[in-house]
Scaffold this motif. Structure first.
Motif, short mmCIF file in Angstrom:
data_model
loop_
_atom_site.label_atom_id
_atom_site.label_comp_id
_atom_site.label_asym_id
_atom_site.label_seq_id
_atom_site.Cartn_x
_atom_site.Cartn_y
_atom_site.Cartn_z
N LEU A 139 1.23 -0.88 0.00
CA LEU A 139 -0.14 0.10 -0.21
C LEU A 139 1.34 1.60 -0.04
N ARG A 140 0.78 2.03 -0.32
CA ARG A 140 1.32 3.89 -0.39
C ARG A 140 0.17 4.93 -1.28
N VAL A 141 0.26 5.72 -0.39
CA VAL A 141 -0.17 7.18 -0.48
C VAL A 141 0.91 7.95 -1.14
N SER A 142 0.53 8.78 -2.23
CA SER A 142 1.22 9.03 -3.70
C SER A 142 1.22 10.88 -3.02
N SER A 143 2.04 11.38 -3.48
CA SER A 143 2.18 13.31 -2.36
C SER A 143 1.81 13.79 -4.23
N HIS A 144 1.53 12.72 -5.13
CA HIS A 144 1.81 14.14 -6.42
C HIS A 144 -0.46 14.34 -6.14
N PRO A 145 -0.17 15.99 -6.15
CA PRO A 145 -1.21 16.39 -6.30
C PRO A 145 -2.35 15.94 -7.21
N VAL A 146 -2.26 15.53 -8.31
CA VAL A 146 -2.38 14.58 -9.46
C VAL A 146 -3.53 13.47 -8.74
#
Ligand code: TXA
Ligand code: MG
Length: 400
Positions: A139-146
């Motif tokens: 699992l991961r949470v990306s920091s990219h605004p899109v």
């Protein structure tokens, strides 16, 4: 792309400036409403899209839709037993897919959103399609605004997890720009959300928390030390032969040959780069090669020059062996710290001296050098220090 004789440094012009290393990356911080709505419709319908993240571009589909996840495997040409990362909006969302733990909370609290993936036991009721038969889930949470924009738009339609491997064909160079996705996957992926060049440039750090002692499965932008400091216990690196064999599954990012361009990549220690340059400079002088010889497709090195590098003793000691015999008269591409001698006729990109900048340039540079029709890409191997771990890992796999 320029030859050395044109003295162009391309993107390397900013490489050694400390300001450039931390500067925000230009590119679309948001996508328009029309593209966003189209992305939601396609994902709802079981489709696959190209998605920007701060590490690399992903090939994304609804992780709760078996058919959609199967499409990812088909488009990538990825073996069915290689699990995918599920991208979620938050740690709260992650805890609905995985059995959450204090260690998971510590790492998520410190590094999410960001370039960190956690492998955890999968909740029995969570969709298993991305796990490829494992009882764990990444699992991961990306920091990219899109990415944040898209997850927000997906919540109302009930999509809470996006399975997304890197958006490249299996075993090939990962994409750090939307254009890499389009050129690599073409018609198979009709929508690629363009979020600009990826700010980190190499895939997320993967930590396995599912088996007692935390194990680093893949190095990335977050160091082993930072992970260990955060958890207060040592994180073990799974990159020695002994641990790699013990650490099933043999997942693709951990396979010896991965991230590879279509032409051979050869890694040279700094001393071998210097030896090669000396040889080229000597031959240029000996042959009185004119400036016109420096054009792409022409080069002047002889078999003898290559042999000197293939292990023959020389005045300065034994040059390290080149693991490939280069053909005289066919150009090579170089990603090295210093430019080659004048008139070398080699394509050259400057390798940034700073590890974070080098990581950001890595895949874009390999994509560009790979497209030149050279016989080999010669890369100066960065120092064996913690900050270079992820770049050295990807280079080693590209060269395997
Ligand atoms: O930065 C990234 O992580 C990118 C972006 C798109 O998020 N994604 C990415 O995905 O690199 P992919 O599929 O190329 O790599 C997924 C890696 C596999 O190589 C494997 O090592 C690990 O995730 N993985 C996934 N599920 C796992 C599991 N259940 N157990 C162990 N490793 C797993
Ligand atoms: Mg990949």
């Amino acid at each position: 792309m320029e030859t050395r004789s044109a003295a162009q440094e391309g993107q390397s012009g900013t490489a050694s400036s400390p300001a450039a290393a931390s500067a925000p990356v230009a590119g679309a911080a948001h996508v328009g409403e029309a593209d966003l709505a189209r992305a939601v419709r396609m994902l709802q319908a079981g489709g696959v899209i190209g998605l920007p993240t701060e590490t690399v571009y992903g090939l994304a589909a609804n992780a709760a839709d078996a058919g959609a996840v199967a499409s990812i495997y088909r488009i990538k040409g990825r073996p069915a037993d290689h699990p995918l990362i599920v991208h979620v909006a938050s740690a709260e969302a992650a805890a609905r897919w995985a059995v959450w733990s204090p260690q998971a909370q510590q790492l998520a609290g410190a590094f999410w959103p960001g370039p960190l993936t956690l492998v955890l036991p999968r909740r029995p009721e969570a969709p298993p399609f991305a796990s490829a038969g494992q009882d764990t889930i990444a699992l991961r949470v990306s920091s990219h605004p899109v990415f944040a924009q898209l997850m927000q738009a997906l919540a109302p339609v009930g999509i809470t997890g996006l399975a997304a491997p890197s958006a490249n064909r299996f075993g090939r160079i990962s994409p750090s720009r939307a254009a890499h996705v389009r050129s690599g996957l073409g018609e198979a992926v009709p929508l690629v959300l363009d979020g600009g060049p990826s700010a980190v440039g190499v895939e997320s750090t993967i930590v396995d928390l599912s088996r007692g002692q935390p194990v680093l499965l893949r190095p990335g932008g977050i160091s082993l030390q930072a992970l260990s400091d955060c958890l207060g216990v040592p994180v073990r690196a799974a990159d020695t032969q002994a641990t790699a064999e013990a650490d099933a599954p043999r997942v693709p990012g951990a396979l010896p040959s991965h991230y590879a361009p279509s032409v051979p990549v050869r890694l040279l220690p700094a001393s071998a780069v210097q030896a090669l340059y000396r040889e080229w400079a000597r031959e240029a002088d000996a042959q009185g090669v004119g400036a016109e010889e420096g054009s792409p497709g022409r080069s002047f090195w002889s078999e003898a020059g290559m042999q000197a590098l293939a292990g023959e003793p020389a005045g300065f000691g034994t040059p390290p062996a080149l693991p490939v015999s280069l053909q005289p008269g066919q150009p090579v591409a170089l990603w090295t710290l210093q430019p080659p001698p004048e008139r070398a006729g080699a394509f050259w990109r400057r390798q940034p001296a700073d590890a974070a900048t080098a990581a950001r340039h890595l895949y874009d540079t390999l994509h560009q050098l790979d497209a030149l029709g050279v016989q080999a890409i010669l890369v100066e191997m960065p120092p064996d220090t913690p900050e270079w771990r992820a770049v050295r890992d990807r280079l080693t796999r590209a060269a395997a």
